[in-house]
Motif scaffolding. Structure first.
Motif, mmCIF file in Angstrom:
data_model
loop_
_atom_site.group_PDB
_atom_site.id
_atom_site.type_symbol
_atom_site.label_atom_id
_atom_site.label_comp_id
_atom_site.label_asym_id
_atom_site.label_seq_id
_atom_site.Cartn_x
_atom_site.Cartn_y
_atom_site.Cartn_z
ATOM 1 N N ALA A 24 35.023 39.537 45.348
ATOM 2 C CA ALA A 24 36.365 39.017 45.101
ATOM 3 C C ALA A 24 36.303 37.756 44.239
ATOM 4 O O ALA A 24 35.315 37.016 44.242
ATOM 5 C CB ALA A 24 37.059 38.725 46.436
ATOM 6 N N TRP A 25 37.373 37.554 43.475
ATOM 7 C CA TRP A 25 37.457 36.345 42.658
ATOM 8 C C TRP A 25 37.553 35.108 43.551
ATOM 9 O O TRP A 25 38.193 35.131 44.604
ATOM 10 C CB TRP A 25 38.693 36.393 41.756
ATOM 11 N N SER A 26 36.935 34.030 43.052
ATOM 12 C CA SER A 26 37.058 32.738 43.750
ATOM 13 C C SER A 26 38.326 32.056 43.257
ATOM 14 O O SER A 26 38.282 31.041 42.536
ATOM 15 C CB SER A 26 35.823 31.869 43.500
ATOM 16 N N GLY A 27 39.456 32.655 43.636
ATOM 17 C CA GLY A 27 40.734 32.170 43.102
ATOM 18 C C GLY A 27 41.023 30.739 43.469
ATOM 19 O O GLY A 27 41.408 29.918 42.606
ATOM 20 N N ARG A 28 40.839 30.392 44.720
ATOM 21 C CA ARG A 28 41.114 29.024 45.127
ATOM 22 C C ARG A 28 40.157 28.035 44.465
ATOM 23 O O ARG A 28 40.573 26.961 43.997
ATOM 24 C CB ARG A 28 41.015 28.917 46.638
#
Length: 741
Positions: free
Chosen positions: A127-131
């Protein structure tokens, strides 16, 4: 089939996972690379900021690649076992070698491969490290804004940017310049770093951006930069109390710093800025070594090599224009194409090499191939272009064709031009230098070809002495010569005996005539008793009446000596002995040079052409239109009298006041003749000094010295005595020492 499909799906999922991890890490690191670049830009300028951002980007890319490389086979096995229950914790069997598995393990691996091939492709991407990406971007943006908006402290500016200005005597309350700095930012294409000039003057690249920073105490009410050409640049006062201005430097200039209320000595000081122009590229042809080349035997390609250099940098590629000229006469067709030639080498010096395929270009016999290289530099916004000289590769047409019918001989084409005696010497010396590399027969053939050129040149100069043309074939229907008798006598058509030599044929005088010619008898009987007819019938002359009046006797003697030397040179060249022909060729060249320097020629006498006499004015006393014999001689005026007049006006006269100087006229003359002045800025500074202080003797003497080189030289002058050699100087020094005792 299931095994191949499963392996392909698994490989794609693995590659997508590694790409996701690399992009995720790059998105986290790049904002901080931009923040580091902002810090460097604020501290040291744009060039160092660009270098710092490039380094930070490389570090971020390396970190992202290392993070993606962590997704190895062990990670893939763990990822498959964790995400898919149908793998039965046996994903390791997919990567094991078949010879190490038993029958039960092979059966299990086949089941796993079937499941991978039948179901949906596995999604292994993390998953993307969005935060984290959002927080990193916000934090980096805040840091960049703080760096850009953070005010520079006056103390830091004083320590790093400003330098103390020269002290000037000032009254209390007068603004005095305390510190100064000139920041120079060269154009980006030059690659030059930004620098500071504490003296407010210097040599900078043309188009550079200049930033002035000045500090006064006490503060003036206004300040500006006044250029000597009349332009004014106002200085703006900042919050820190310093005065600043910006301007690009397009051409060299002189300027002053004028502050209201400042002392005169400070406002009159001149500062000089020299703009260094961007020179166009320098292009040199390495191969071929001549502008016109002939196609060699079995030549299939043509190699071209050029060297170029520039002060700041060259374009990566050059343009090669290739033109093919085909046909002859009025039916010439030109085909042109342009090729890109990459350059090799550094930024400022490159070599452009290309090999042309002659067959691919359609190059055939009788064609000319013309090439020209065009090189650009990296100047912006408009690049400077330079072109090489045109290089020609020629494939000569057939020099002759066999004739049929009455002649039954081979016709040769007369050359378009004759070679010079100097070129014959050069060719002979080049042939001698290549003697060891050439076979005996080939060496003799080339020597014979040079001898033919020597013969053509001898005949060309012989026309000035009235000699008849040799080697001209008679008409087929002419019966003036008996060719059969001539051939039986061993003579050729040109009247010379053909003596066989090693590798060639040499023209040599032969019997029966002493002058070496077989002269035909006139076809029409001469009339009895006429002197001219007797001479034509029983004698022979080499003189032509028109040519005999062209040269004086001394010049004719020199030309005759040159022809004699050419004869001996031709004799040895035709026999394959160029080494023995060189002394004669050199003497012939020396005689030809003396002939070319002849000071006079004789022309045929013609009657005077006087105007007709007007009898109507006879004894009338009318003198209108007649020249006066008592007119006095008038002094000639110089073509440009202004510099001489100003030079005389600046001459000091003891006991007299200084003569006025026409400054406006001198400025107009400088604008009209900038090429006659070696240093226009020095001239303008000296003129301004005289204008400011007209009673300054040193200023007037300096301007007068600058005027001296631009004065027109007199048409006749006394030549300077030669200094002599070392022995002469020692003798004169001894005489002076003796006189001083």
């Amino acid at each position: 089939m299931n095994a191949a499909a499963a392996a392909q799906r698994l490989q794609q999922a693995w590659r997508a996972a590694r790409w996701r991890r690399g992009l995720d890490r790059a998105a986290l690191a790049l904002p901080w690379a931009a923040a580091a670049a902002a810090v460097l830009w604020r501290a040291s300028g744009a060039s160092l900021a660009a270098a710092g951002f490039a380094f930070a980007a490389v570090v971020a890319a390396a970190w992202a690649w290392r993070a993606a490389a962590a997704f190895d086979r062990r990670w893939l096995i763990r990822r498959l076992d964790g995400l898919r229950r149908d793998m039965d914790d046996s994903a390791e069997l997919l990567f094991a070698r078949s010879e190490t598995l038993n029958e039960l393990q092979r059966l299990q691996r086949a089941r796993l491969q079937a499941r991978l091939a039948a179901g949906a492709p596995p999604d292994l991407r993390p998953a993307w490290s969005g935060r984290g990406i959002a927080l990193s971007g916000v934090a980096a943006s805040v840091a960049i804004s703080a760096v850009l908006l953070w005010p520079t402290s006056p103390s830091a500016r004083r320590e790093t940017a400003l330098a103390p200005a020269p002290e000037v005597a000032a009254a209390p309350g007068q603004p005095r310049l305390l510190a100064q700095n000139l920041h120079v930012r060269a154009p980006a294409y030059t690659g030059l770093p930004a620098r500071d000039e504490p003296s407010l003057q210097g040599r900078v690249a043309e188009g550079s951006r200049l930033d002035w920073t000045l500090r006064f105490a006490p503060q003036p009410t206004g300040a500006e930069l006044v250029f000597l050409d009349g332009q004014r640049l106002p200085l703006q006062r900042g919050e820190d109390g310093d005065w600043r201005a910006q301007r690009p430097l397009i051409r060299s200039a002189l300027y002053r710093i004028v502050a209201r209320g400042a002392p005169a000595a400070q406002s009159q000081r001149l500062h000089r800025l020299d703009a260094i122009p961007d020179r166009p590229p320098q292009l040199r042809t390495i191969a071929p070594d001549r502008s016109l080349s002939l196609v060699g035997p079995d030549q299939r390609s043509w190699s071209l090599i050029f060297d170029a250099n520039d002060d700041y940098g060259l374009a990566a590629d050059a343009s090669l224009r290739v033109t093919l000229a085909q046909g002859s006469g009025e039916n010439i067709v030109f085909r042109e194409r342009t090729l890109r030639v990459p350059g090799r080498g550094g930024a400022a010096a490159k070599r452009y090499a290309h090999r042309l395929d002659l067959a691919a270009l359609g190059f055939a016999r009788g064609d000319d191939l013309i090439v020209q290289l065009s090189v650009d530099d990296n100047r912006r916004p408009q690049a400077q272009n330079v072109r090489s000289a045109s290089l020609i590769l020629r494939w000569p047409a057939d020099q002759g064709s066999e004739a049929t019918g009455v002649e039954g001989l081979v016709k040769t084409v007369m050359p378009a031009y004759f070679r010079s005696q100097r070129q014959i010497i050069i060719d002979a010396e080049a042939l001698i230098a290549q003697r060891r590399k050439l076979e005996g027969e080939r060496f003799v053939q080339r020597s014979d070809a040079i001898g033919v050129d020597q013969r053509l040149l001898r005949l060309r100069y012989g026309q000035f002495l009235g000699e008849e043309s040799e080697g001209a074939p008679p008409l087929p229907t002419s019966d003036a010569h008996d060719d059969g008798d001539a051939e039986r006598d061993g003579q050729g058509r040109d009247g010379h005996a053909q003596a066989g030599g090693e590798g060639g044929v040499a023209d040599k005088p032969a019997a029966p005539d002493e002058d070496g010619h077989d002269h035909a008898r006139p076809p029409v009987p001469a009339r009895f008793g006429e002197a001219g007819s007797v001479l034509e019938q029983f004698g022979h002359t080499h003189d032509i009446a028109e040519a005999a009046t062209l040269l004086d006797p001394k010049t004719r003697a020199l030309l005759k000596s040159a022809l004699d030397e050419m004869w001996q040179s031709e004799l040895h060249l035709r026999q394959g002995r160029p080494q023995q022909a060189l002394p004669y060729a050199y003497r012939a060249l020396r005689f030809i040079k003396q002939v070319q320097q002849a000071s006079r020629i004789y022309l045929a006498r013609v009657g005077p052409e006087l105007p007709p006499i007007d009898f109507t004015r006879r004894l009338s006393g009318e003198r209108a239109g007649l020249a006066r014999r008592d007119d006095p001689l008038a002094a000639a005026t110089a073509a440009d009298p202004l510099p001489a007049a100003l030079w005389q006006a600046l001459q000091p006269v003891p006991g007299a006041a200084a003569a006025p100087v026409d400054y406006a006229a001198l400025e107009r003359w400088l604008d009209a003749h900038p090429e006659r002045v070696s240093d226009p800025l020095a001239f303008a500074a000296a003129l301004d000094a005289v204008r400011q202080r007209s009673d300054c003797a040193d200023c007037r003497a300096r301007l007068r010295a600058l005027l001296w080189p631009v004065l027109a030289r007199p048409p006749a002058a006394v030549s300077r005595r030669a200094a002599g050699d070392a022995g002469d100087r020692r003798y004169f020094e001894a005489l002076q020492a003796e006189a001083g005792r």
